[in-house]
Design an enzyme around this catalytic site. Structure first.
Site, PDB file in Angstrom:
ATOM      1  CG  HIS A 101     -33.957  20.032  43.064  1.00  0.00           C
ATOM      2  ND1 HIS A 101     -33.383  18.964  43.980  1.00  0.00           N
ATOM      3  CD2 HIS A 101     -33.195  19.986  41.655  1.00  0.00           C
ATOM      4  CE1 HIS A 101     -32.728  18.023  42.769  1.00  0.00           C
ATOM      5  NE2 HIS A 101     -33.152  18.819  41.734  1.00  0.00           N
ATOM      6  CG  HIS A 125     -28.596  20.819  41.101  1.00  0.00           C
ATOM      7  ND1 HIS A 125     -28.042  19.990  42.269  1.00  0.00           N
ATOM      8  CD2 HIS A 125     -29.414  20.155  41.062  1.00  0.00           C
ATOM      9  CE1 HIS A 125     -29.128  18.872  41.641  1.00  0.00           C
ATOM     10  NE2 HIS A 125     -29.989  19.293  40.862  1.00  0.00           N
ATOM     11  NE  ARG A 141     -24.777  13.201  31.978  1.00  0.00           N
ATOM     12  CZ  ARG A 141     -24.563  11.887  32.259  1.00  0.00           C
ATOM     13  NH1 ARG A 141     -25.957  10.883  33.569  1.00  0.00           N
ATOM     14  NH2 ARG A 141     -24.407  11.349  31.270  1.00  0.00           N
ATOM     15  CE1 TYR A 170     -23.511  17.015  40.438  1.00  0.00           C
ATOM     16  CE2 TYR A 170     -25.830  17.336  40.992  1.00  0.00           C
ATOM     17  CZ  TYR A 170     -25.510  17.250  39.860  1.00  0.00           C
ATOM     18  OH  TYR A 170     -24.917  17.677  38.997  1.00  0.00           O
ATOM     19  CG  HIS A 179     -27.616  12.049  41.098  1.00  0.00           C
ATOM     20  ND1 HIS A 179     -28.337  11.332  39.952  1.00  0.00           N
ATOM     21  CD2 HIS A 179     -27.130  13.208  40.888  1.00  0.00           C
ATOM     22  CE1 HIS A 179     -27.925  12.484  38.471  1.00  0.00           C
ATOM     23  NE2 HIS A 179     -27.347  13.660  39.480  1.00  0.00           N
ATOM     24  NE  ARG A 188     -30.328   8.906  35.293  1.00  0.00           N
ATOM     25  CZ  ARG A 188     -29.639  10.296  35.519  1.00  0.00           C
ATOM     26  NH1 ARG A 188     -28.934  10.491  34.889  1.00  0.00           N
ATOM     27  NH2 ARG A 188     -30.626  11.125  35.826  1.00  0.00           N
ATOM     28  CD  GLU A 216     -34.082  16.232  34.585  1.00  0.00           C
ATOM     29  OE1 GLU A 216     -33.394  15.699  35.585  1.00  0.00           O
ATOM     30  OE2 GLU A 216     -34.133  17.248  34.549  1.00  0.00           O
ATOM     31  CG  HIS A 244     -37.086  16.079  38.300  1.00  0.00           C
ATOM     32  ND1 HIS A 244     -36.636  17.361  38.043  1.00  0.00           N
ATOM     33  CD2 HIS A 244     -36.165  16.044  38.434  1.00  0.00           C
ATOM     34  CE1 HIS A 244     -36.317  17.966  37.846  1.00  0.00           C
ATOM     35  NE2 HIS A 244     -35.371  16.928  38.286  1.00  0.00           N
ATOM     36  CG  ASP A 300     -33.081  20.899  38.524  1.00  0.00           C
ATOM     37  OD1 ASP A 300     -32.063  20.791  38.957  1.00  0.00           O
ATOM     38  OD2 ASP A 300     -33.701  20.016  38.207  1.00  0.00           O
TER      39      ASP A 300
END
Ligand SMILES: [Zn+2]
Length: 454
Positions: free
Chosen positions: A67, A69, A90, A129, A213, A216, A243, A277, A328
């Site tokens: 995992h 990003h 975020r 994404y 994703h 959410r 998460e 997660h 991650d």
């Protein structure tokens, strides 16, 4: 044929590493794995192996980072002002996302994947994404960002599972995407599938997968479309799950159930699915995941960085969920650290020791991660497997005096000296053979964090 002589190698189904193992490969596949000696000094047989490349230290199968990003790497060391939480982190992450285009993303991901290679990671699952241009306008090639990641992995010398991620809504209630999130969206799940169908990288080092994703970001009525696409194509499906407690609360408020239950009811769970997660599952969620053999990918260094909490990892494994590991956010790129955190975090949670054996930690970092990413032919030092070899020195300040079986409790990514991917050397003597990793990281991160000229 290439031959290597590993001082120690961790063979399948062995509680500890084996000394003096001759490893042979042809066309990127292991053709023989032969222990030459038992305990004690090497036999005369070792002396005649003049053409074999010596691998001093402990050799393990290639590590799989299930995992990632890649672009979050630009945030390392930049998010620690003030108190903050996942949600304030975020918004900083979105600021980086707005500055990336296919060229800057190629440069950044190439450097990040090369950092992963240095750490012994031979295969990465990129949970991708950031699909479209500013405002959500597709590039001329609507998969230009995916193509940049594929090229980046090729330059870095590692394999990639591109987990093309459906990101369609701004909340569990189906709110539209706003601001930076608009770059992530394809409109609906059918248009997401049409875009991914149009992307067919032929390179040997890449495989496709799908991702939701989170509950959410994909409305409940569209979950089955994404899951069905992955199932029809026989590809892995990943999903961020629980998460944060806030995700559970929002899901209960809108759907009257937990995110895990919602995924189960829409056909998302199963042995080809990996829940990433799973930090805050209920006891019933743990049973749903385990009974369906849904895999769980834990990302301990990110979960602690973001103050997420510690999930019931041992219970999930015992319930039937195979484990894998991910870096991650790439705040840390070190699967040895992720692996031992499985045990260490469980100790903190339970105030007891001895939850995971070294073989279980090794398995999560290798065969478990590869399986989650759709590479059933990697992660074990056995005939027929991909020739991925990662060698860890046992003579550094961290590892000197450590028995080989204890390496996962002592070594760091900095102790990786040699990395071979599909039979090809990528790292030798602790240096990446084609990428100047620190320089490229510095330049690529400066390009996306510098104040914009006006
Ligand atoms: Zn993630």
């Amino acid at each position: 044929m290439t031959r290597w002589l590993a001082e120690y190698a961790w063979l399948p189904d062995r509680a500890e590493p084996t000394r003096d193992v001759l490893i042979e490969a042809t066309d990127g596949r292991l053709t023989a794995v032969t222990p030459l000696t038992g305990d004690g000094p090497p036999t005369a047989g070792v002396e005649v192996l003049g053409d074999a490349v010596r691998l001093p230290g402990l050799t393990v199968p290639g590590l799989a980072n299930a995992h990632s990003h890649a672009f979050h790497r630009a945030l390392r060391g930049r998010t620690h002002d003030g108190r903050g939480d996942f949600w304030s982190w975020r918004s900083l992450m979105y600021a980086i996302a707005t500055r990336l285009d296919p060229d800057t993303y190629l440069a950044l991901a190439r450097a990040v994947y090369a950092e992963m290679a240095l750490a012994g990671i031979t295969c990465v699952g990129e949970f991708h994404y950031l699909h479209h241009g500013p405002g959500g306008t597709p590039y001329d090639d609507p998969n230009a960002m995916s193509a940049a990641l594929v090229e980046a992995a090729a330059h870095a010398g590692i394999r990639l599972t591109l987990l093309d991620t459906a990101y369609l809504a701004g909340g569990v209630d189906g709110a539209p995407l706003t601001g930076p999130q608009r770059r992530f969206g394809d409109g609906d799940a059918l248009r997401w599938a049409a875009r991914v169908d149009a992307f067919g990288p032929a390179d040997d080092h890449v495989r496709l997968g799908a991702a939701i994703h989170s509950v959410r970001a994909v409305p409940a009525e569209q979950l089955a479309t994404v899951a069905g696409w992955a199932d029809r194509n026989g590809l892995p499906l990943h999903v961020h799950l629980s998460e944060q407690p806030a995700e559970n609360d929002a899901c209960r408020a809108v759907h009257g159930c937990t995110p895990t239950r919602l995924l189960a009811d829409h056909g998302v769970l199963g042995p080809h699915t990996t829940a990433v997660h799973a930090t805050h599952p209920t006891a019933a969620d743990v049973a749903l995941l385990g009974d369906s053999r849904t895999r769980v990918c834990v990302c301990p260094t990110t979960e602690r960085d973001l103050a997420d909490g510690v999930g019931p990892v041992r219970r999930m494994a015992d319930a039937g969920s195979p484990l894998s590991l991910g870096s991650d956010s790439n705040a840390v790129v070190d699967l040895f650290e992720e692996a031992r955190a499985l045990e260490m975090d469980e100790r903190l949670r339970t105030r007891r020791r001895g939850h995971f054996t070294p073989v279980e930690l090794l398995g999560a970092a290798t065969v478990g991660g590869h399986a989650a990413l759709g590479w059933g032919d990697a992660g074990r030092l056995a005939v027929g497997q991909r020739a991925d070899l990662v060698t860890v020195r046992l003579d550094s300040a961290r590892t000197a005096g450590v028995p080989p079986a204890g390496a996962f409790f002592a070594a760091t990514a900095a102790d990786v000296t040699s990395v071979i991917v599909d039979g090809r050397p990528v790292v030798d003597g602790g240096r990446h053979l084609t990428v100047d990793v620190p320089t490229e990281l510095r330049d690529a991160i400066a390009a996306v964090t510098a104040k914009e000229d006006s």
